[in-house]
Design an enzyme around this catalytic site. Structure first.
Site, PDB file in Angstrom:
ATOM      1  N   GLU A  73       0.804  -1.223   0.000  1.00 49.37           N
ATOM      2  CA  GLU A  73       0.000   0.000   0.000  1.00 49.37           C
ATOM      3  C   GLU A  73       0.841   1.279   0.000  1.00 49.37           C
ATOM      4  O   GLU A  73       0.333   2.360   0.302  1.00 49.37           O
ATOM      5  CB  GLU A  73      -0.939   0.004   1.214  1.00 49.37           C
ATOM      6  CG  GLU A  73      -1.949  -1.119   1.239  1.00 49.37           C
ATOM      7  CD  GLU A  73      -3.105  -0.918   0.273  1.00 49.37           C
ATOM      8  OE1 GLU A  73      -2.925  -0.174  -0.716  1.00 49.37           O
ATOM      9  OE2 GLU A  73      -4.172  -1.484   0.513  1.00 49.37           O
ATOM     10  N   HIS A  91      -3.202   3.123   7.964  1.00 50.83           N
ATOM     11  CA  HIS A  91      -4.323   2.577   7.188  1.00 50.83           C
ATOM     12  C   HIS A  91      -4.803   1.308   7.885  1.00 50.83           C
ATOM     13  O   HIS A  91      -4.004   0.414   8.183  1.00 50.83           O
ATOM     14  CB  HIS A  91      -3.876   2.264   5.759  1.00 50.83           C
ATOM     15  CG  HIS A  91      -4.840   1.427   4.977  1.00 50.83           C
ATOM     16  ND1 HIS A  91      -6.184   1.705   4.898  1.00 50.83           N
ATOM     17  CD2 HIS A  91      -4.645   0.298   4.237  1.00 50.83           C
ATOM     18  CE1 HIS A  91      -6.774   0.799   4.140  1.00 50.83           C
ATOM     19  NE2 HIS A  91      -5.866  -0.072   3.732  1.00 50.83           N
ATOM     20  N   HIS A  93      -8.321  -1.640   8.398  1.00 48.86           N
ATOM     21  CA  HIS A  93      -9.580  -2.188   7.921  1.00 48.86           C
ATOM     22  C   HIS A  93     -10.529  -2.296   9.119  1.00 48.86           C
ATOM     23  O   HIS A  93     -11.213  -3.308   9.285  1.00 48.86           O
ATOM     24  CB  HIS A  93      -9.381  -3.558   7.272  1.00 48.86           C
ATOM     25  CG  HIS A  93      -8.473  -3.546   6.091  1.00 48.86           C
ATOM     26  ND1 HIS A  93      -7.987  -4.702   5.512  1.00 48.86           N
ATOM     27  CD2 HIS A  93      -7.956  -2.529   5.357  1.00 48.86           C
ATOM     28  CE1 HIS A  93      -7.208  -4.396   4.492  1.00 48.86           C
ATOM     29  NE2 HIS A  93      -7.173  -3.072   4.383  1.00 48.86           N
ATOM     30  N   TYR A 118     -15.140  16.092  18.387  1.00 44.51           N
ATOM     31  CA  TYR A 118     -13.818  15.514  18.246  1.00 44.51           C
ATOM     32  C   TYR A 118     -13.522  15.009  16.847  1.00 44.51           C
ATOM     33  O   TYR A 118     -12.369  15.025  16.411  1.00 44.51           O
ATOM     34  CB  TYR A 118     -13.590  14.419  19.296  1.00 44.51           C
ATOM     35  CG  TYR A 118     -13.250  15.022  20.625  1.00 44.51           C
ATOM     36  CD1 TYR A 118     -11.939  15.338  20.954  1.00 44.51           C
ATOM     37  CD2 TYR A 118     -14.251  15.356  21.530  1.00 44.51           C
ATOM     38  CE1 TYR A 118     -11.622  15.934  22.160  1.00 44.51           C
ATOM     39  CE2 TYR A 118     -13.948  15.954  22.735  1.00 44.51           C
ATOM     40  CZ  TYR A 118     -12.623  16.249  23.042  1.00 44.51           C
ATOM     41  OH  TYR A 118     -12.323  16.848  24.238  1.00 44.51           O
ATOM     42  N   HIS A 158     -13.136  -0.450   1.245  1.00 42.97           N
ATOM     43  CA  HIS A 158     -11.781  -0.821   1.664  1.00 42.97           C
ATOM     44  C   HIS A 158     -11.487  -0.389   3.107  1.00 42.97           C
ATOM     45  O   HIS A 158     -11.116  -1.214   3.927  1.00 42.97           O
ATOM     46  CB  HIS A 158     -10.780  -0.209   0.680  1.00 42.97           C
ATOM     47  CG  HIS A 158      -9.377  -0.659   0.848  1.00 42.97           C
ATOM     48  ND1 HIS A 158      -8.412  -0.496  -0.131  1.00 42.97           N
ATOM     49  CD2 HIS A 158      -8.725  -1.250   1.889  1.00 42.97           C
ATOM     50  CE1 HIS A 158      -7.263  -0.978   0.291  1.00 42.97           C
ATOM     51  NE2 HIS A 158      -7.419  -1.434   1.520  1.00 42.97           N
TER      52      HIS A 158
END
Length: 210
Positions: A73, A91, A93, A118, A158
């Protein structure tokens, strides 16, 4: 912070994210700037079991110079490094943010409705980037125009990716994004009281993200 300290911090946060169920198996990746280049989590590695000595070391151009092969990635990560003054990218999931990325009716300009202060303070507006195969360089022209004005995006079907000045900051922000996505899904189809635009404007002025 020294490179050794950043390596230890990547391992510490990776384990924390894994232990708390914010990433599973070999999903998710972390990177950080260091003198002369970058560190990244290796491809097919589990964030819960990282070895600081085996993290991928990249030069300033993004070439792999030592450690295990880096995450596929990297095109995602380098889109942020090239478009923003950031020191780290995370990153995941994570369940709720990924679920939100799969919905067909979310606002592509801002997937996270501002219902708490926030999410505005730590994440800001979160646009949705059209789907590309994980690891594909095709993501770069899609994400590049968004990066100067957004510290985080949601990758369609994703999951989330977030940048910040420090790794700690990037982790805090992606956790806040996950909690905001959870609230959005729990409150879906209920009459929600959004923050008024005046409050959002005040938060943006007081806690300006860059």
């Amino acid at each position: 912070m020294s490179e050794d300290a950043i390596r230890e911090n990547i391992v510490r946060w990776g384990k924390s994210l894994f232990d708390r169920g914010l990433t599973a198996g070999s999903s998710g990746n972390i990177s950080a700037r260091v003198d002369g280049g970058y560190l990244a989590t290796p491809t097919n590695s589990c964030l819960g079991f990282l070895d600081p000595a085996r993290l991928s070391r990249l030069d300033a151009a993004g070439n792999h110079v030592s450690g295990d092969p880096p995450t596929k990635e990297l095109p995602l990560h380098f889109s942020f490094y090239e478009g923003r003054k950031c020191g780290a990218v995370v990153h995941l999931h994570s369940t709720y943010a990924t679920a939100l990325s799969c919905l067909s009716d979310i606002d592509p300009a801002d997937a996270i409705t501002p219902i708490t202060p926030y999410v505005v303070m730590r994440v800001g507006r979160v646009p949705v980037v059209p789907y590309t195969r994980p690891g594909s360089a095709e993501i770069r022209p899609l994400i590049a125009p968004l990066i100067p004005d957004h510290s985080a995006v949601l990758l369609e079907n994703h999951g989330p990716i977030v940048s910040a000045a420090t790794l700690d900051g990037a982790v805090y922000a992606i956790e806040e994004l996950e909690e905001a996505a959870k609230l959005a899904l729990l409150l879906r189809d209920l009459p929600v009281r959004r923050l008024p635009q005046s409050a959002v404007d005040d938060l943006n002025a007081t806690f300006k993200l860059r």
